[in-house]
Design a protein around this motif. Structure first.
Motif, PDB file in Angstrom:
ATOM      1  N   LYS A 138       0.826  -1.209   0.000  1.00  0.00           N
ATOM      2  CA  LYS A 138       0.000   0.000   0.000  1.00  0.00           C
ATOM      3  C   LYS A 138       0.861   1.260   0.000  1.00  0.00           C
ATOM      4  O   LYS A 138       0.487   2.285  -0.598  1.00  0.00           O
ATOM      5  CB  LYS A 138      -0.913  -0.013   1.231  1.00  0.00           C
ATOM      6  CG  LYS A 138      -1.932   1.111   1.262  1.00  0.00           C
ATOM      7  CD  LYS A 138      -2.859   0.966   2.465  1.00  0.00           C
ATOM      8  CE  LYS A 138      -3.898   2.074   2.491  1.00  0.00           C
ATOM      9  NZ  LYS A 138      -4.821   1.923   3.655  1.00  0.00           N
ATOM     10  N   GLY A 139       2.020   1.193   0.637  1.00  0.00           N
ATOM     11  CA  GLY A 139       2.867   2.382   0.733  1.00  0.00           C
ATOM     12  C   GLY A 139       4.050   2.371  -0.214  1.00  0.00           C
ATOM     13  O   GLY A 139       5.046   3.062   0.041  1.00  0.00           O
ATOM     14  N   ILE A 166       5.212   5.894  -1.551  1.00  0.00           N
ATOM     15  CA  ILE A 166       5.971   6.661  -0.555  1.00  0.00           C
ATOM     16  C   ILE A 166       7.366   6.065  -0.392  1.00  0.00           C
ATOM     17  O   ILE A 166       8.359   6.798  -0.263  1.00  0.00           O
ATOM     18  CB  ILE A 166       5.222   6.665   0.789  1.00  0.00           C
ATOM     19  CG1 ILE A 166       3.869   7.373   0.638  1.00  0.00           C
ATOM     20  CG2 ILE A 166       6.053   7.323   1.872  1.00  0.00           C
ATOM     21  CD1 ILE A 166       3.024   7.349   1.891  1.00  0.00           C
TER      22      ILE A 166
END
Length: 256
Positions: free
Chosen positions: A188-189, A192
């Motif tokens: 999900k990250g 980032i």
């Protein structure tokens, strides 16, 4: 264990790490001259190019040669002792894991050391380009007598930064093994993570060219997704053995 026992264990493991670095540093002290020639190789290959005059190191002060020899020796000690301090780091974490997870952790010890050396090797490959780009700002026909301490600090930190960066997947999988970082959160990250990898690479490669930054950031991104793949397999096995792990978002975590 109590807090005092944990602190005593931490102290003992730090002492082992320091002893290993000192032993490696003795090797670096004995082999200082060949090691110094190796670190100066990027400079030696540039002398006389592009109309430059002499390019070399300038030792300023009476105690500078001794201090630099000690610094370079300890730097090599940190590299040679990497199997020891990586193991001690894992051994400090492992007591909180189950027996099966300890076996998994031991497997990643054997992955951490080659990754660390691979990062150092990549830094050694990139280093001549980084040095050349920085020295190209020297006006034509001028000499560039670089302070030896400044140059050796740049080179040693550059190589260590690459080595530590390549430990990223080991620590990510360690967090997964310790039930802190599920695979679906890693996926999900990922955007980032990619941005942070490039920011870290830009900070650790103090050169104005983008090529050096990319040379560090791309392998870090690849290692991040490799760590995600391993973490996904671990979570999948957990979900089969313990159904309650399936509630951590397995549907969201499955990209395959």
């Amino acid at each position: 264990m109590s807090l005092a026992d944990h602190l005593r264990e931490l102290r003992n493991r730090l002492l082992i790490c320091v002893a290993a670095v000192v032993v490696g540093g003795i090797v670096g002290w004995i082999q200082y001259q060949p090691l110094l020639l190796f670190l100066e190789r990027p400079l030696a290959s540039l002398e006389g190019r592009n109309g430059w005059g002499q390019v070399g190191l300038n030792y300023q002060g009476i105690t500078t040669p001794f201090g630099l020899q000690l610094t370079v020796a300890l730097w090599l000690g940190v590299i040679l002792a990497s199997p020891v301090w990586l193991y001690q780091l894992w051994a400090f974490i492992v007591p909180g894991l189950t027996k099966r997870e300890k076996r998994t952790a031991v497997a990643f010890i054997f992955a951490a050391v080659p990754l660390f050396f691979a990062g150092c090797a990549l830094a050694n490959w990139v280093l001549p380009t980084a040095v050349r780009v920085l020295l190209e700002f020297t006006p034509e026909g001028q000499w560039n007598l670089i302070p030896a301490g400044q140059y050796l600090a740049f080179v040693t930190r550059f190589i260590l930064a690459f080595g530590l960066a390549f430990l990223l997947p080991v620590f990510l999988v360690a967090l997964n093994v310790a039930h802190v970082l599920p695979a679906h959160l890693m996926l999900k990250g990922w955007r980032i993570a990619v941005i942070l990898n490039f920011v870290f690479a830009a900070m650790m490669t103090p050169t104005p060219d983008a090529w050096t930054m990319i040379a560090l950031a791309l392998p870090m991104c690849a290692l991040y997704f490799a760590a995600y793949g391993v973490a996904w397999l671990i979570d999948r096995r957990r979900a089969k053995a313990r159904p309650e792990w399936a509630d951590l978002g397995d549907d969201e975590a499955s990209p395959l």
